[in-house]
Scaffold this motif. Structure first.
Motif, PDB file in Angstrom:
ATOM      1  N   VAL A 136      18.039  -5.782   9.607  1.00  0.00           N
ATOM      2  CA  VAL A 136      16.657  -5.002   9.868  1.00  0.00           C
ATOM      3  C   VAL A 136      16.029  -5.845  10.798  1.00  0.00           C
ATOM      4  O   VAL A 136      15.652  -6.836  10.741  1.00  0.00           O
ATOM      5  N   LEU A 137      15.369  -5.040  11.979  1.00  0.00           N
ATOM      6  CA  LEU A 137      14.567  -5.905  12.844  1.00  0.00           C
ATOM      7  C   LEU A 137      13.282  -4.989  12.775  1.00  0.00           C
ATOM      8  O   LEU A 137      13.046  -3.973  12.798  1.00  0.00           O
ATOM      9  N   THR A 138      12.361  -5.842  13.091  1.00  0.00           N
ATOM     10  CA  THR A 138      10.708  -5.217  13.306  1.00  0.00           C
ATOM     11  C   THR A 138      10.623  -4.715  14.608  1.00  0.00           C
ATOM     12  O   THR A 138      11.469  -5.155  15.580  1.00  0.00           O
ATOM     13  N   ASP A 139       9.601  -3.617  14.766  1.00  0.00           N
ATOM     14  CA  ASP A 139       9.407  -3.371  16.135  1.00  0.00           C
ATOM     15  C   ASP A 139       9.060  -4.380  17.162  1.00  0.00           C
ATOM     16  O   ASP A 139       9.768  -4.185  18.218  1.00  0.00           O
ATOM     17  N   ASP A 140       8.523  -5.537  16.758  1.00  0.00           N
ATOM     18  CA  ASP A 140       8.481  -6.673  17.496  1.00  0.00           C
ATOM     19  C   ASP A 140       9.653  -7.347  18.099  1.00  0.00           C
ATOM     20  O   ASP A 140       9.555  -7.550  19.181  1.00  0.00           O
ATOM     21  N   GLU A 141      10.496  -7.324  17.021  1.00  0.00           N
ATOM     22  CA  GLU A 141      11.839  -8.127  17.341  1.00  0.00           C
ATOM     23  C   GLU A 141      12.585  -7.282  18.426  1.00  0.00           C
ATOM     24  O   GLU A 141      13.189  -7.674  19.277  1.00  0.00           O
ATOM     25  N   MET A 142      12.566  -5.999  18.005  1.00  0.00           N
ATOM     26  CA  MET A 142      13.327  -4.974  18.901  1.00  0.00           C
ATOM     27  C   MET A 142      12.723  -5.151  20.356  1.00  0.00           C
ATOM     28  O   MET A 142      13.553  -4.920  21.465  1.00  0.00           O
ATOM     29  N   ARG A 143      11.338  -5.140  20.494  1.00  0.00           N
ATOM     30  CA  ARG A 143      10.813  -5.157  21.607  1.00  0.00           C
ATOM     31  C   ARG A 143      11.290  -6.423  22.498  1.00  0.00           C
ATOM     32  O   ARG A 143      11.286  -6.379  23.657  1.00  0.00           O
ATOM     33  N   GLN A 144      11.200  -7.472  21.880  1.00  0.00           N
ATOM     34  CA  GLN A 144      11.347  -8.818  22.351  1.00  0.00           C
ATOM     35  C   GLN A 144      12.818  -8.817  23.034  1.00  0.00           C
ATOM     36  O   GLN A 144      13.335  -8.919  23.947  1.00  0.00           O
ATOM     37  N   LEU A 145      13.767  -8.272  22.154  1.00  0.00           N
ATOM     38  CA  LEU A 145      15.196  -8.252  22.701  1.00  0.00           C
ATOM     39  C   LEU A 145      15.560  -7.371  23.573  1.00  0.00           C
ATOM     40  O   LEU A 145      16.006  -7.561  24.505  1.00  0.00           O
ATOM     41  N   VAL A 146      14.665  -5.904  23.767  1.00  0.00           N
ATOM     42  CA  VAL A 146      14.853  -5.285  24.972  1.00  0.00           C
ATOM     43  C   VAL A 146      14.304  -5.659  26.104  1.00  0.00           C
ATOM     44  O   VAL A 146      14.983  -5.558  27.063  1.00  0.00           O
ATOM     45  N   ARG A 147      12.857  -6.572  25.946  1.00  0.00           N
ATOM     46  CA  ARG A 147      12.501  -6.932  27.151  1.00  0.00           C
ATOM     47  C   ARG A 147      13.247  -8.006  27.652  1.00  0.00           C
ATOM     48  O   ARG A 147      13.697  -8.241  28.834  1.00  0.00           O
ATOM     49  N   GLN A 148      14.158  -8.830  26.935  1.00  0.00           N
ATOM     50  CA  GLN A 148      15.062  -9.872  27.368  1.00  0.00           C
ATOM     51  C   GLN A 148      16.179  -9.404  28.229  1.00  0.00           C
ATOM     52  O   GLN A 148      16.688  -9.772  29.231  1.00  0.00           O
ATOM     53  N   LEU A 149      16.484  -8.094  27.300  1.00  0.00           N
ATOM     54  CA  LEU A 149      17.857  -7.436  28.067  1.00  0.00           C
ATOM     55  C   LEU A 149      17.510  -6.841  29.335  1.00  0.00           C
ATOM     56  O   LEU A 149      18.266  -6.828  30.256  1.00  0.00           O
ATOM     57  N   GLU A 150      16.405  -6.517  29.732  1.00  0.00           N
ATOM     58  CA  GLU A 150      15.973  -5.983  30.826  1.00  0.00           C
ATOM     59  C   GLU A 150      15.794  -6.975  31.971  1.00  0.00           C
ATOM     60  O   GLU A 150      15.979  -6.585  33.405  1.00  0.00           O
ATOM     61  N   GLN A 151      15.684  -8.264  31.725  1.00  0.00           N
ATOM     62  CA  GLN A 151      15.619  -9.376  32.446  1.00  0.00           C
ATOM     63  C   GLN A 151      16.988  -9.803  33.246  1.00  0.00           C
ATOM     64  O   GLN A 151      17.055 -10.448  34.129  1.00  0.00           O
ATOM     65  N   ILE A 152      18.105  -9.271  32.368  1.00  0.00           N
ATOM     66  CA  ILE A 152      19.313  -9.813  32.939  1.00  0.00           C
ATOM     67  C   ILE A 152      20.074  -9.173  33.814  1.00  0.00           C
ATOM     68  O   ILE A 152      20.090  -7.936  33.945  1.00  0.00           O
ATOM     69  N   ALA A 153      20.911  -9.907  34.469  1.00  0.00           N
ATOM     70  CA  ALA A 153      21.566  -9.397  35.666  1.00  0.00           C
ATOM     71  C   ALA A 153      22.703  -8.275  35.504  1.00  0.00           C
ATOM     72  O   ALA A 153      22.740  -7.421  35.825  1.00  0.00           O
ATOM     73  N   THR A 154      23.316  -8.738  34.172  1.00  0.00           N
ATOM     74  CA  THR A 154      24.401  -7.921  33.737  1.00  0.00           C
ATOM     75  C   THR A 154      24.293  -7.549  32.175  1.00  0.00           C
ATOM     76  O   THR A 154      24.899  -7.948  31.267  1.00  0.00           O
ATOM     77  N   PRO A 155      23.291  -6.522  31.961  1.00  0.00           N
ATOM     78  CA  PRO A 155      23.120  -6.059  30.669  1.00  0.00           C
ATOM     79  C   PRO A 155      23.876  -5.223  29.853  1.00  0.00           C
ATOM     80  O   PRO A 155      23.798  -4.790  28.800  1.00  0.00           O
ATOM     81  N   HIS A 156      24.738  -4.526  30.744  1.00  0.00           N
ATOM     82  CA  HIS A 156      25.417  -3.520  30.113  1.00  0.00           C
ATOM     83  C   HIS A 156      26.552  -3.916  29.163  1.00  0.00           C
ATOM     84  O   HIS A 156      27.118  -3.071  28.581  1.00  0.00           O
ATOM     85  N   THR A 157      27.294  -5.193  29.377  1.00  0.00           N
ATOM     86  CA  THR A 157      28.116  -5.470  28.603  1.00  0.00           C
ATOM     87  C   THR A 157      27.909  -6.830  27.610  1.00  0.00           C
ATOM     88  O   THR A 157      27.199  -7.538  28.304  1.00  0.00           O
ATOM     89  N   CYS A 158      28.569  -6.895  26.553  1.00  0.00           N
ATOM     90  CA  CYS A 158      28.538  -8.281  25.976  1.00  0.00           C
ATOM     91  C   CYS A 158      29.324  -9.179  26.672  1.00  0.00           C
ATOM     92  O   CYS A 158      30.340  -8.670  27.386  1.00  0.00           O
TER      93      CYS A 158
END
Ligand code: ADP
Ligand code: MG
Length: 566
Positions: A522-544
């Protein structure tokens, strides 16, 4: 070109290709010969990945002086004599191909002495031809020495992997036979160092301790030694030991299957074992097990391939069901019934910790210790608005172009992977020293890999050093994994030897996978936000880093047509 029959030397070289694929195949054939000779002690020594030297020494029956040359003739064997014999083979060898094939691609010396003979015979062969013969002292038994393997077959030599890889294949072969023949004392020396030593006590558990270590051995359950009736016609005896699901592994290497003590890679049997573990293992996990199936040699055909690692059963159904039942019953009868909370942790299933706990923990995990490189373009993923979490595994978010479902584990894996690569290149990986060094036991195969990879692992924050036979001392681990099962991660990594790609990248992938938030958390709203923000910064966010998608997008257009159709 006119048609003509090939010279015997050419025929030998061609045929050798099938039997002798790599150094480990030579070891396999020689060890099988020693076992067929009834040896109770077999010592294997290799150097230079088996290319410079392979020596197998046994105290078996020996070869009578008059027959030594004959042993190197193609299709010369003492193990079968007639077509009838071929129907019921009880020895490991029978094709009479191994010695001539090895001699066709290497320099071979043999010293052998049979019971009742006054002295031993020494024979030396070059290019398959005898170049020297004399009598030589030795006790009863045989020593075969193979040097300069494939020196005259450059194509094969080129195809070989590094000595580390070849050594690990060799260790694998010897380990397998040590497991199949607990009554035989095996030793394996790799480049002068003892890599495996079994006591030959006759007890399988003793061999398992030596091959896999105490930790695995403690979690092995003995298959009840009673005839598992496979069906009306056949009686199939299934014996051995199976690992409790708690010690499952991420590859199939720890499943050793023998038919009348011959190692086999039968898919049918592997499937039967997998069926027996059904529901007890996490997806992608495989059991540790050593299983021997005894049945009348008449009911199994091993003459399918020159390496004899494939088998065909007359009554496949009976064998399948005997193995499946024997293993399943053992697991059910002997496994303590775990409580629900225990199941969750023991099998790595998602546990749902209390909300407050998760936040603190995830906060630490999710907060980058370094700002991401400013030049990373932030254009690859639009800004997303978090809507919630689905099934404790997916983040639901809204973007300008539709709905996003983000796999939280895969996404976090990608974030960590990028960060680790970056930190490593700046030599800024965060390290966590252990209060007390921890010993880390490995299999002979893993040892070979680990020894050569300590430095790569050190670059990622692991301080690991050799500490006696098949044991290492761990003094520090990457901070990312300090509270995770880093030992499991390192084991998986060592087992993935066959995988492609450079080691640095593989370590980073593995660390990212083990360090990332899990599905089911379970993730809090804050944790989800952080994760998505970090993902937005990445050059290749679409695959693991494994290449799997981290997200799916449902465009507004798609949504519209979905609803429009109804
Ligand atoms: P196969 O094992 O199929 O018979 P090989 O080419 O491996 O064929 O060996 C040929 C013969 O040499 C065997 O049948 C056996 O009689 C003899 N031999 C080989 N290795 C040994 C050994 N270590 N001890 C005793 N006899 C051996
Ligand atoms: Mg043989």
């Amino acid at each position: 070109m006119a048609i003509r029959v090939l010279e015997p030397q050419v025929v030998s070289r061609i045929a050798a290709g099938e039997v002798v694929e790599r150094p480990a195949s030579v070891v396999k054939e020689l060890v099988e010969n020693s076992l067929d000779a009834g040896a109770s002690q077999i010592s294997v020594e290799v150097r230079g990945g088996g290319v410079s030297l392979i020596r197998v020494m046994d105290n078996g029956s020996g070869i009578p002086a008059a027959d030594v040359e004959l042993a190197f003739d193609r299709y010369a064997t003492s193990k079968i004599g007639s077509l009838d014999d071929l129907e019921s083979i009880s020895s490991l060898g029978f094709r009479g191909e191994a010695l001539p094939s090895i001699a066709a691609v290497a320099q071979v010396d043999i010293v052998t002495r049979a019971a009742g003979e006054p002295a031993g015979t020494y024979l030396s062969l070059q290019d398959g031809e005898v170049v020297n013969r004399e009598s030589q002292g030795r006790s009863q038994g045989t020593t075969v020495t193979v040097k300069n393997l494939f020196r005259k077959v450059p194509a094969r030599l080129k195809f070989l992997k590094s000595p580390v890889t070849e050594n690990s294949h060799i260790a694998n072969v010897v380990s397998r036979y040590a497991l199949a023949f607990p009554g035989v004392k095996f030793t394996l020396f790799i480049d002068g160092r003892a890599s495996l030593r079994t006591p030959g006590s006759g007890r399988l558990i003793d061999s398992i301790i030596e091959v896999y270590g105490l930790e695995v051995a403690r979690n092995m359950l003995e298959i009840e030694d009673r005839g598992w009736e496979g069906g009306a016609a056949s009686s199939v005896l299934v014996t051995g030991m199976v690992g409790s699901p708690a010690i499952s592994r991420s590859n199939r290497d720890y499943l050793s299957l023998f038919v009348n003590r011959r190692w086999t890679n039968s898919r049918l049997l592997a499937w039967a074992v997998a069926e027996a573990y059904h529901g007890l293992l996490m997806p992608g996990k495989h059991p540790v097990a050593v299983i021997n199936i005894s049945l009348s040699p008449k009911e199994v055909d091993i003459n399918i391939h020159p390496t004899k690692s494939e088998v065909k059963f007359q009554n496949e159904h009976a064998v399948f069901s005997a193995v499946q039942k024997a293993v399943r019953q053992t697991l059910i009868r002997l496994m303590p019934v775990p409580k629900i909370e225990e199941v969750a942790t023991a099998y790595g299933a998602p546990s749902v910790p209390r909300q407050g706990l998760v936040s603190a923990q995830a906060e630490r995990i999710l907060t980058p210790s370094l700002p991401l490189a400013p030049q990373t373009p932030a254009v690859t993923l639009p800004a997303l608005r978090i809507l919630g979490q689905l099934s404790s595994s997916y983040i639901i978010a809204e973007g300008p172009d539709g709905l996003y479902l983000i796999d939280q584990h895969a996404a976090h894996e990608r974030i960590l992977f990028e960060r680790l690569q970056d930190q490593r290149s700046r030599q800024e990986i965060e390290v966590q020293g252990l209060l007390q060094p921890v010993t880390f036991e490995v299999s002979p195969k893993q040892e070979e890999v680990l020894k050569s990879r300590c430095q790569d692992l050190a670059e990622f924050g692991f301080s690991i050093e050799p500490f006696g036979e098949r044991t290492f001392l761990v003094r520090a681990v990457p901070a990312l994994l300090a509270n995770k099962d880093w030992a499991e991660m390192v084991r998986e990594l060592l087992d993935s030897l066959g995988g492609k790609g450079d080691w640095g990248e593989r370590i980073a992938i593995s660390m990212a996978c083990h360090g990332a938030v899990k599905a089911g958390q379970v993730l809090t709203d804050d944790e989800m936000r952080q994760l998505v923000r970090q993902l937005e910064q990445i050059a290749t966010p679409h695959t693991c880093p494994h290449g799997r998608p981290t997200m799916v997008r449902l465009s507004l257009g798609q949504l519209g047509s979905e609803f429009g159709r109804r």
